[in-house]
Design an enzyme around this catalytic site. Sequence first.
Site, PDB file in Angstrom:
ATOM      1  CB  SER A 108      -0.863   0.081   1.128  1.00 43.64           C
ATOM      2  OG  SER A 108      -1.623  -0.979   1.400  1.00 43.64           O
ATOM      3  CB  ILE A 119      -7.165   7.645   0.338  1.00 44.12           C
ATOM      4  CG1 ILE A 119      -8.226   8.669   0.735  1.00 44.12           C
ATOM      5  CG2 ILE A 119      -7.458   6.735  -0.625  1.00 44.12           C
ATOM      6  CD1 ILE A 119      -9.582   8.181   1.128  1.00 44.12           C
ATOM      7  CD  GLU A 120      -4.109   0.453   3.401  1.00 41.41           C
ATOM      8  OE1 GLU A 120      -3.254  -0.476   3.217  1.00 41.41           O
ATOM      9  OE2 GLU A 120      -4.975   0.498   4.301  1.00 41.41           O
ATOM     10  CB  ILE A 121      -3.892   3.567  -3.471  1.00 39.32           C
ATOM     11  CG1 ILE A 121      -4.690   4.845  -3.073  1.00 39.32           C
ATOM     12  CG2 ILE A 121      -4.057   2.991  -4.506  1.00 39.32           C
ATOM     13  CD1 ILE A 121      -4.377   5.974  -4.040  1.00 39.32           C
TER      14      ILE A 121
END
Length: 127
Positions: A108, A119-121
């Site tokens: 991530s 916001i974690e992608i």
Amino acid sequence: MISHLDHLVLTTIDVESCKDFYIRVLGMRLETFGEGRLAFCFGNQKINVHVRGHEHEPKAHLPVSGALDLCFIADIDLESVIKMLEKHQWPIIEGPVSRTGATGPIRSVYVRDPDLNLIEISERFNC
């Protein structure tokens, strides 16, 4: 009893900056529904948008901006995500790092949206 998440509601203080981030930077689709309500669509889910002070009923007990911590699984590899964030000059505050997602290991990066939500992608990967 529960199958999956259909949508969640994000409260924003600046709808234009919020739209810019979720549409331009993250590539979600804008949907207008009901009486001019907004949503950001991705996959089979969506994020409904409430503007602080103008929320739709029923609403959370204390709707505030900046209180969400969301993790999204990308449909591209994490290196490509990083390049897209750099292209849009969106700062990464942490990562890439290894984490544990709902279905197993993920890698991530973390950013903040305009309302300061975390916001974690992520991308899925095998150990």
